[in-house]
Motif scaffolding. Structure first.
Motif: not given
Length: 191
Positions: A50-52, A85-88, A132-136, A154-160
């Protein structure tokens, strides 16, 4: 007089000794620190479901990785979304942080089965650390915070680890490039 000459000889030796060390010290101070190792370019698995925010939000600003660890860049993507707006969650995982950082609400989710974590800000969290969260699943709502974008986003980030990656890489092609549904004509069907 002899005493003054003896001390001046000592001082001269000390000054010469320090002068011999000075070029080495100055040279090492001018030498730039070694560049950090290049981040691993292992592919990011397209595991988002899903998109956030929204169905296919406008990307207000894309990912612009910095040339160096502390260099300028944009370490995520900004998605157009109204305040409230909801963030998922984009994929299943566990909330690793939900709180305020530098005056903004932030939620971070460690994605199940990976070393990846996604971040969402500015958000009014509706989850707690350890959930714990599921997609969406809704993790919060977009907060009307100090402007990061020309409009609310919304600023959406991804890290490793501490390395930032392009969060859009999490989206599978069908979700990233899907357009509106189209009806096609049905031929040779009796009226």
């Amino acid at each position: 007089m002899r005493r003054a000459m003896r001390h001046s000889g000592g001082w001269a030796g000390l000054v010469l000794g320090l002068a011999a060390l000075a070029p080495t010290s100055l040279a090492s101070a001018d030498t730039p620190a070694p560049a950090p190792p290049a981040p691993s370019r292992a592919p990011v698995p397209a595991l988002a479901r899903a998109w956030p925010v929204g169905m296919r939000p406008v990307v207000v600003r894309g990912w612009e990785p910095p040339a160096t660890v502390y260099g300028p860049g944009h370490r995520g993507v900004d998605l157009g979304a109204p305040a409230g707006a909801p963030v998922r969650a984009v994929a299943p995982g566990q909330v690793s942080f939900a709180g305020r950082v530098a005056g903004r609400g932030v939620v971070a989710v460690r994605l199940a089965g990976t070393a990846l974590r996604t971040t969402y800000e500015p958000v009014v969290p509706s989850v707690r650390e350890g959930d714990e969260v599921d997609a969406g699943d809704v993790v919060g709502t977009v907060e009307a915070a100090p402007p990061h974008c020309p409009t609310t986003c919304l600023h959406w980030g991804l890290l490793t680890g501490e390395t930032y990656l392009n969060p859009l890489a999490l989206l599978p092609p069908w979700l990233l490039h899907s357009g509106p549904s189209r009806l096609l004509p049905v031929l040779k069907v009796p009226a």
